[in-house]
Each structure stands twice: as structure tokens, then as C-alpha cells.
Design an enzyme around this catalytic site. Sequence first.
Site, PDB file in Angstrom:
ATOM      1  N   GLN A 139       0.695  -1.165   0.094  1.00  0.00           N
ATOM      2  CA  GLN A 139      -0.063  -0.083  -0.012  1.00  0.00           C
ATOM      3  C   GLN A 139       0.721   1.337  -0.013  1.00  0.00           C
ATOM      4  OE1 GLN A 139      -1.968   0.681   3.860  1.00  0.00           O
ATOM      5  NE2 GLN A 139      -3.384   1.842   2.988  1.00  0.00           N
ATOM      6  N   GLY A 140       0.834   2.130  -1.072  1.00  0.00           N
ATOM      7  CA  GLY A 140       1.512   3.047  -1.136  1.00  0.00           C
ATOM      8  C   GLY A 140       0.576   4.760  -0.758  1.00  0.00           C
ATOM      9  N   TYR A 141       0.557   4.740   0.490  1.00  0.00           N
ATOM     10  CA  TYR A 141      -0.080   5.998   1.003  1.00  0.00           C
ATOM     11  C   TYR A 141       0.692   6.836   1.567  1.00  0.00           C
ATOM     12  CZ  TYR A 141      -5.082   4.002   0.256  1.00  0.00           C
ATOM     13  OH  TYR A 141      -6.162   3.604  -0.117  1.00  0.00           O
ATOM     14  N   SER A 142       1.350   6.310   2.810  1.00  0.00           N
ATOM     15  CA  SER A 142       1.956   7.373   3.567  1.00  0.00           C
ATOM     16  C   SER A 142       3.261   7.833   2.740  1.00  0.00           C
ATOM     17  CB  SER A 142       2.373   6.634   4.903  1.00  0.00           C
ATOM     18  OG  SER A 142       1.249   6.228   5.385  1.00  0.00           O
ATOM     19  N   SER A 172       4.356  -1.365   4.180  1.00  0.00           N
ATOM     20  CA  SER A 172       4.670  -2.612   4.464  1.00  0.00           C
ATOM     21  C   SER A 172       4.809  -3.423   3.370  1.00  0.00           C
ATOM     22  CB  SER A 172       3.556  -3.164   5.226  1.00  0.00           C
ATOM     23  OG  SER A 172       3.273  -2.326   6.488  1.00  0.00           O
ATOM     24  N   GLU A 231      -9.098  -1.925   5.110  1.00  0.00           N
ATOM     25  CA  GLU A 231      -8.325  -2.049   5.991  1.00  0.00           C
ATOM     26  C   GLU A 231      -8.442  -1.941   7.402  1.00  0.00           C
ATOM     27  OE1 GLU A 231      -5.092   1.084   5.642  1.00  0.00           O
ATOM     28  OE2 GLU A 231      -3.598  -0.221   6.988  1.00  0.00           O
TER      29      GLU A 231
HETATM   30  C1  LIG Z   1       3.303  -1.013  11.423  1.00  0.00           C
HETATM   31  C2  LIG Z   1       2.778  -0.084  10.432  1.00  0.00           C
HETATM   32  C3  LIG Z   1       2.682  -0.224   9.184  1.00  0.00           C
HETATM   33  C4  LIG Z   1       2.285   0.350   8.333  1.00  0.00           C
HETATM   34  N1  LIG Z   1       2.116   0.351   6.820  1.00  0.00           N
HETATM   35  C5  LIG Z   1       1.665   1.166   6.036  1.00  0.00           C
HETATM   36  C6  LIG Z   1       1.589   0.782   4.791  1.00  0.00           C
HETATM   37  O1  LIG Z   1       1.825  -0.347   4.486  1.00  0.00           O
HETATM   38  N2  LIG Z   1       1.312   1.927   3.717  1.00  0.00           N
HETATM   39  C7  LIG Z   1       1.283   3.003   4.227  1.00  0.00           C
HETATM   40  O2  LIG Z   1       1.104   3.833   3.210  1.00  0.00           O
HETATM   41  N3  LIG Z   1       1.478   3.402   5.434  1.00  0.00           N
HETATM   42  C8  LIG Z   1       1.755   2.516   6.445  1.00  0.00           C
HETATM   43  N4  LIG Z   1       1.915   2.869   7.797  1.00  0.00           N
HETATM   44  C9  LIG Z   1       2.128   4.198   7.960  1.00  0.00           C
HETATM   45  C10 LIG Z   1       0.694   4.773   8.911  1.00  0.00           C
HETATM   46  O3  LIG Z   1      -0.389   4.707   7.909  1.00  0.00           O
HETATM   47  C11 LIG Z   1       0.966   6.096   9.343  1.00  0.00           C
HETATM   48  O4  LIG Z   1       2.184   5.905  10.159  1.00  0.00           O
HETATM   49  C12 LIG Z   1      -0.080   6.705  10.034  1.00  0.00           C
HETATM   50  O5  LIG Z   1      -1.338   7.083   9.299  1.00  0.00           O
HETATM   51  C13 LIG Z   1       0.328   7.948  11.017  1.00  0.00           C
HETATM   52  O6  LIG Z   1       1.088   8.652  10.110  1.00  0.00           O
HETATM   53  P1  LIG Z   1       2.464   9.404  10.788  1.00  0.00           P
HETATM   54  O7  LIG Z   1       3.438   8.298  11.023  1.00  0.00           O
HETATM   55  O8  LIG Z   1       2.994  10.274   9.543  1.00  0.00           O
HETATM   56  O9  LIG Z   1       2.257  10.139  11.805  1.00  0.00           O
HETATM   57  P2  LIG Z   1       1.564  11.953  12.129  1.00  0.00           P
HETATM   58  O10 LIG Z   1       0.368  11.611  11.074  1.00  0.00           O
HETATM   59  O11 LIG Z   1       2.650  12.651  11.892  1.00  0.00           O
HETATM   60  O12 LIG Z   1       1.067  11.718  13.623  1.00  0.00           O
HETATM   61  C14 LIG Z   1       2.075  11.890  14.746  1.00  0.00           C
HETATM   62  C15 LIG Z   1       1.126  11.941  16.016  1.00  0.00           C
HETATM   63  O13 LIG Z   1       0.270  13.253  15.838  1.00  0.00           O
HETATM   64  C16 LIG Z   1      -1.021  12.616  15.990  1.00  0.00           C
HETATM   65  N5  LIG Z   1      -1.888  13.483  15.106  1.00  0.00           N
HETATM   66  C17 LIG Z   1      -1.810  13.740  13.904  1.00  0.00           C
HETATM   67  N6  LIG Z   1      -2.904  14.471  13.353  1.00  0.00           N
HETATM   68  C18 LIG Z   1      -3.664  14.835  14.452  1.00  0.00           C
HETATM   69  C19 LIG Z   1      -4.793  15.198  14.704  1.00  0.00           C
HETATM   70  N7  LIG Z   1      -5.255  16.053  13.830  1.00  0.00           N
HETATM   71  N8  LIG Z   1      -5.551  15.393  15.898  1.00  0.00           N
HETATM   72  C20 LIG Z   1      -4.789  14.565  16.859  1.00  0.00           C
HETATM   73  N9  LIG Z   1      -3.734  14.022  16.707  1.00  0.00           N
HETATM   74  C21 LIG Z   1      -3.187  13.919  15.632  1.00  0.00           C
HETATM   75  C22 LIG Z   1      -0.943  11.102  15.499  1.00  0.00           C
HETATM   76  O14 LIG Z   1      -2.194  10.337  16.217  1.00  0.00           O
HETATM   77  C23 LIG Z   1       0.236  10.693  16.018  1.00  0.00           C
HETATM   78  O15 LIG Z   1       0.235  10.151  17.419  1.00  0.00           O
HETATM   79  C24 LIG Z   1       2.120   1.980   8.745  1.00  0.00           C
HETATM   80  C25 LIG Z   1       2.277   2.192   9.939  1.00  0.00           C
HETATM   81  C26 LIG Z   1       2.832   1.347  10.828  1.00  0.00           C
HETATM   82  C27 LIG Z   1       3.037   1.721  12.143  1.00  0.00           C
END
Ligand SMILES: Cc1cc2nc3c(=O)[nH]c(=O)nc-3n(C[C@H](O)[C@H](O)[C@H](O)COP(=O)(O)OP(=O)(O)OC[C@H]3O[C@@H](n4cnc5c(N)ncnc54)[C@H](O)[C@@H]3O)c2cc1C
Length: 411
Positions: free
Chosen positions: A145-148, A180, A263
Site C-alpha cells: 500500500q503506497g499511501y503514507s 509494509s 483496511e
Molecule cells: C506497523 C505499521 C505499518 C504501516 N504500513 C503502512 C503501509 O503499508 N502503507 C502506508 O502507506 N502506510 C503505512 N503505515 C503508515 C501509517 O499509515 C502512518 O504511520 C499513520 O497514518 C500515521 O502517520 P504518521 O506516522 O505520519 O504520523 P503523524 O500523522 O505525523 O502523527 C504523529 C502523531 O500526531 C497525532 N496526530 C496527527 N494529527 C492529529 C490530529 N489531527 N488530531 C490529533 N492527533 C493527531 C497522531 O495520532 C500521532 O500520534 C504503517 C504504519 C505502521 C506503524
Amino acid sequence: MTRDAEAGDTTGMDLGYSKEDESFRREVRAWLRKNLPRRGSEAGGDGEDQGYRDPKRIAAAKAWQRTLAEAGYVAMGWPREHGGQGASIVRQTILNEELVLHHAPNQIGMMGIQMVGPTLIQFGTDEQKRRYLPRILRADEIWCQGYSEPGSGSDLASLRTRAEIDGDYFVVNGQKVWTSMAQIADWMFCLVRTDPAASKHRGISYILIDMKSPGITVRPLVQMTGDPGFNEVFFNDVRVPRTNLVGELNDGWKVANATLRFERNMLASTTRTQQLMVDLVKLAETRSRDGARASRDPLVRQRLGELVTRVWAMKYHSLKQLSDEIHHRPPGIGVLVNKLVTTELNHDICTAALEILGNYGPLAKSSAHVVGRGLWPRDQMFTLGLIIGGGTSQIQKNIIAERGLGMPKGA
Ligand SMILES: Cc1cc2nc3c(=O)[nH]c(=O)nc-3n(C[C@H](O)[C@H](O)[C@H](O)COP(=O)(O)OP(=O)(O)OC[C@H]3O[C@@H](n4cnc5c(N)ncnc54)[C@H](O)[C@@H]3O)c2cc1C
């Protein structure tokens, strides 16, 4: 789920399964007894690493999914015309329960089966369905999944990887992160910006990228479990046929959200949480603490009681959702509640296990003094990741508050 419910009568509550469904459960159990790979074999099981570093392990995991698919036990809910069984949600739930209860290995192609597959059934062209779905079922092709992106996680719509149109192709440049399975994936379902001038939710498209395309670099990232489970993925002038667009150009946000819903369903396995709870109680009954069984300790008992109460509340919540689904009632924010509660509970149960294990608890598999196979500390770290992946707990709470409880939007 219930006989009453299936008959359309919602006045009484019968939490049993129908005779036919119980007979299906026996059928699944008998099949699993015959076909389940040996625990600790290369196909894995719950003790194995999530990194798929060993090619033999990848091959065995694919073979396991293929065996399941040949028995009709992969994507049972998909329509028959797409290779599923058109099975009811109750049958799917029973199958999932039995797979968890028998500690069956994970299905390596889960992101295909649970995320992009259902998305293609909803939004894909006939050609896309024909080309991709059969290979998803048999694990012939693995998806990621290429989202983040760096800087675009919770605020996913701010993503910057761009795709410019050049004749019959998109030309993709940018970077994804936390991807992932990208290290072994054949395909990626990917969000790209196709109209930088449009507002941020609008100019996004959903495309399918062949991971063998020239210009893609995958760099594994080691998680705190020690497994290289996810990756950075770089795109440098990667050419993607325009026929790989899913849904309409610049309307990918809608498609992306459908995948996200699938998901969250995938991450919210209540049976897995119940199984973890059973394992925790067993642990408390077998480990000693201050010269007696840990389960005799009032503090441990209090902790177990608190966790069991939460597990049962979650279980009944998920039964209500099942019932809603049977009666075609919209799920509302129920799925988000499930994702929030199960991922946090899984982590709390693992943390309680480490407390019971005391000083030996955090030791990893490689340590001479490891308890069991070192699964509790591994799972404690892994489950922390699932609280973040698929949308963090904070984000789930925001959405539940705004859309479910009608609270005002935060600043
Ligand atoms: C094990 C694992 C597998 C993953 N696999 C994939 C994958 O296959 N493909 C993919 O695309 N992504 C994947 N991800 C990424 C995942 O989707 C992101 O880590 C997640 O969406 C959070 O984004 P971020 O890490 O940039 O944190 P940020 O968005 O920077 O958030 C940092 C902190 O701030 C808080 N926060 C942010 N905005 C708000 C708000 N508006 N209100 C309150 N709190 C807030 C968050 O809750 C978090 O605690 C994976 C992540 C993990 C941990």
C-alpha cells in the site's frame, strides 16, 4: 449471525449459530486438522518474523495461501464471478475464528485479499478485475500500500508524490514511507497527485504500480521488533500505463477511502484479541509470583478482570456490527470503534503479559533466558504499530467524536 437475525426477527437475541453454520464450522475444523502446516514450519504461524527475509519462508507462506484458496477459504465473501464463494458474513466470521483458534499462519497476500481486491471489485474495470483478482487469491502476486509519505500520514491528503501524464503513461516521481511488504511485493496500489492546482482532496488519483518497473528503489526499515517489515519506496520517472488507473482521474480520494475502510476491518480482528486474552490467563495460571501462581496475586487478578471486561464489551460490540451487516444497516462509526478498541486492547494485553513475566519478560528470542519463544515482547512491540497503522487512535477518536457523536471539529 443468529438464527432469529437470519430469519429477519430482531426482537429476540440468540447468540448461537444456526445448524448449517455449525456444520460449516465442523467442516472447517476437519479441513484445518488435515491441512494446517506444522507449527514452527516455514509457512510460519504466529511465532515467525514479519519481515519475510527468507525466500523459503515466502514460498511456504504463498503455498499455504494457495492451499486455502483451492479449498475456497480465501476471500469467501467475494462474489463467485470473482473467485469467491459469495459467503455470508457469518460464514466468513466462522472461518476467521477457526483460523485464529487453530493458530493458522497469516495469509501473506492479506493486503491484496482484504484491501485492493475488494476495492477493485467496487471500482475496477472488467479488465483490471480479470487481470488482478485471480492472482491475488492464489498469492501469485503480493501487494503493498503506497499511501503514507514523509510529512503525509494522518494528513494523508497532503501527499506530494506526483504523476504527470505523458501519452498513454503516468510518469511518477516522489517517495512513499512505512510501506509494509514492499520488499517482497509485486504490485503497489498507490496514491499520486495528478492535479497539483486542485484542492488537496481533489487532485489525487489511485493507480496500480508494477514494483519491477525501472526507477523504483525500495529501502527496508527495521522495526523495533527487529523485523524489516516496512520500507521507504522512491520513484524516479517511473512509467505506469494509464490503464492502471482505478476509478476516475483526480477522484482517487474516494477510492482511497474505500480501501481504508477495508483496511480497518482487517485490523480489527476481535477473535485474535480474545485468543490473546485466553493466552494471557494461561500465562497467569502457569507463571509464579512471590512463590504462588501469578493468577492468585490480587493485583494480577484485578488487571485480568479489567482486561476481560473490555474484551467482552468489544466482543458484543462486534456482534452488534455483525447483526447490522446481516440486516443491511449502515455500519456508521462502528468499524472505527472496533479498530480503536481492538488494537489498543491487543497492546494492553501484551503489556500485562510482560508485567506478569517480570524481569524475564522483555527478553528476545535470541536470549538464552527467553521465556517461551519470546512472542510476548515481540507482540507487545508489533501491536503498538497497529495502533498507528491504518490511522492512529487519535485520528479514530477525532472521527468518532465528530461523525459519531456530533461533536464540534477540533482546531
Ligand atoms: C506497523 C505499521 C505499518 C504501516 N504500513 C503502512 C503501509 O503499508 N502503507 C502506508 O502507506 N502506510 C503505512 N503505515 C503508515 C501509517 O499509515 C502512518 O504511520 C499513520 O497514518 C500515521 O502517520 P504518521 O506516522 O505520519 O504520523 P503523524 O500523522 O505525523 O502523527 C504523529 C502523531 O500526531 C497525532 N496526530 C496527527 N494529527 C492529529 C490530529 N489531527 N488530531 C490529533 N492527533 C493527531 C497522531 O495520532 C500521532 O500520534 C504503517 C504504519 C505502521 C506503524
